[in-house]
Scaffold this active site. Structure first.
Site, mmCIF file in Angstrom:
data_model
loop_
_atom_site.group_PDB
_atom_site.id
_atom_site.type_symbol
_atom_site.label_atom_id
_atom_site.label_comp_id
_atom_site.label_asym_id
_atom_site.label_seq_id
_atom_site.Cartn_x
_atom_site.Cartn_y
_atom_site.Cartn_z
ATOM 1 N N HIS A 1 10.766 0.248 10.437
ATOM 2 C CA HIS A 1 11.702 -0.745 8.990
ATOM 3 C C HIS A 1 12.727 -2.198 9.143
ATOM 4 C CE1 HIS A 1 10.941 3.587 6.373
ATOM 5 N NE2 HIS A 1 9.705 3.009 6.819
ATOM 6 N N HIS B 1 4.297 -0.207 0.153
ATOM 7 C CA HIS B 1 5.447 0.726 1.643
ATOM 8 C C HIS B 1 4.643 0.938 3.147
ATOM 9 C CE1 HIS B 1 8.502 3.261 4.100
ATOM 10 N NE2 HIS B 1 7.742 3.418 4.972
ATOM 11 N N ASP C 1 4.840 -0.946 6.876
ATOM 12 C CA ASP C 1 5.652 0.123 7.589
ATOM 13 C C ASP C 1 3.764 -0.683 8.402
ATOM 14 O OD1 ASP C 1 6.821 1.819 7.434
ATOM 15 O OD2 ASP C 1 5.533 3.578 6.732
ATOM 16 N N HIS D 1 0.897 4.425 11.728
ATOM 17 C CA HIS D 1 1.657 3.892 12.644
ATOM 18 C C HIS D 1 0.384 4.496 13.733
ATOM 19 C CE1 HIS D 1 4.976 3.828 10.416
ATOM 20 N NE2 HIS D 1 5.111 4.824 10.133
#
Length: 307
Positions: free
Chosen positions: A101, A262, A266, A289
């Protein structure tokens, strides 16, 4: 694993195409700014300070709670875990978690060099988005540096796939990040907008992505708590989804497309670990991720895919 600058350091000689790419200057923070919060996994208080970085230094994390070997390079090849967040570590084993973030806020502001000091093993979660970090950057200001940003251009597609999910780079004259997200089939009405594109050079990160919060499913949260994880998670920093359609947070979603926004946030943070400016189109389908990092590793292991 070669570093992002390996075209200068190894026997690989990809085609050099600097004249075909936009020449932009490196930049750093105009001052020093700080904030305090809790670690989403430890639940412990933690403070973060952003400081200006030197030319060509990239993103450097510093663990101020350890006395030696405290620096951790913010690079894709220093990622050691992607299960619940992006976690970096140095050769001595010191690590820093939940870096995505703050990196997204820096990269979204086109800051290429910064020192991120943290007095613990994870970055504070704040409200679960990049908003506080973006506000800190605005307060500090941005200082141009008289050196051109290092960049690469995607020449051919590179893709990594796990099950029905994938992440890929494809050639493009712009720098785009597109995400398609349906919660792996676990979302119904909440994924009202399942696909979105962020134009890294022309869209405003603060307006489009910064306030989109991290999210999770209630059932998964209970399992994590039973494992001693997510001790700092709460409805103040995480959107919690129950029964596929219900948001448990009293205020609801900040926008109907907050979840996919979001996921792009990321991705911006994870791709910032490339260490270079990537001219091309990132496309992800339910990518997280792990796939984001695997894609960077695949890219830099395929020297004929970029110049």
């Amino acid at each position: 694993m070669p570093s992002p600058q390996f075209y200068q350091e190894t026997s690989y000689h990809p085609t050099v195409c600097h004249s075909e790419m936009a020449q932009t200057l490196q930049s750093t923070l105009g001052g020093t700014v700080s904030c305090s919060g809790v670690g989403v996994h430890s639940g412990q208080p933690v403070s973060l300070t952003l400081r200006p970085g030197k030319v060509d230094s990239g993103y450097i994390f510093v663990r101020t709670d350890v006395t030696s070997n405290s620096k951790i390079a913010g690079r894709y090849d220093h990622v050691v875990d992607t299960q619940l967040c992006t976690k970096l570590a140095n050769a001595e084993g010191f690590s820093i978690s939940t870096v995505e973030h703050v990196l997204a806020a820096l990269a979204g502001a086109h800051i290429t060099n910064a020192i991120i000091e943290v007095n613990g093993p994870e970055v504070p979660i704040m409200d679960g988005s990049s908003a506080v970090f973006s506000q800190l950057i605005e307060k500090a200001g941005i200082q141009p540096q008289n050196t051109v940003v290092r960049g690469i251009k995607i020449l051919k597609p590179v893709r990594v796939t796990v099950g029905q999910s994938y992440a890929e780079f494809v050639p493009c004259e712009d720098r785009l990040v597109t995400m398609t997200f349906d919660g792996h089939g676990r979302l119904k009405k909440l994924a009202a907008k399942k696909e979105m594109t962020f134009d890294w050079d022309h869209d405003d990160f603060n307006d489009l992505l910064a306030d989109a919060r991290t999210f999770g499913f209630y059932d998964d949260a209970q399992k994590l708590l039973a494992m001693g994880l997510a001790k700092g998670a709460s409805l103040e920093n995480t959107v919690v989804i129950q029964d596929e359609n219900t948001v448990m947070n009293p205020e609801g979603l900040r926008s109907s497309d907050e979840l996919v926004r979001h996921k792009i946030l990321d991705a911006v943070g994870d791709l910032a670990l490339a260490g270079v400016r990537i001219q091309g189109h990132f496309r992800g389908v339910n990518s997280g991720h792990a796939l984001n990092n695997q894609l960077l590793r695949a890219l830099f292991n395929t020297p004929d895919a970029w110049c």
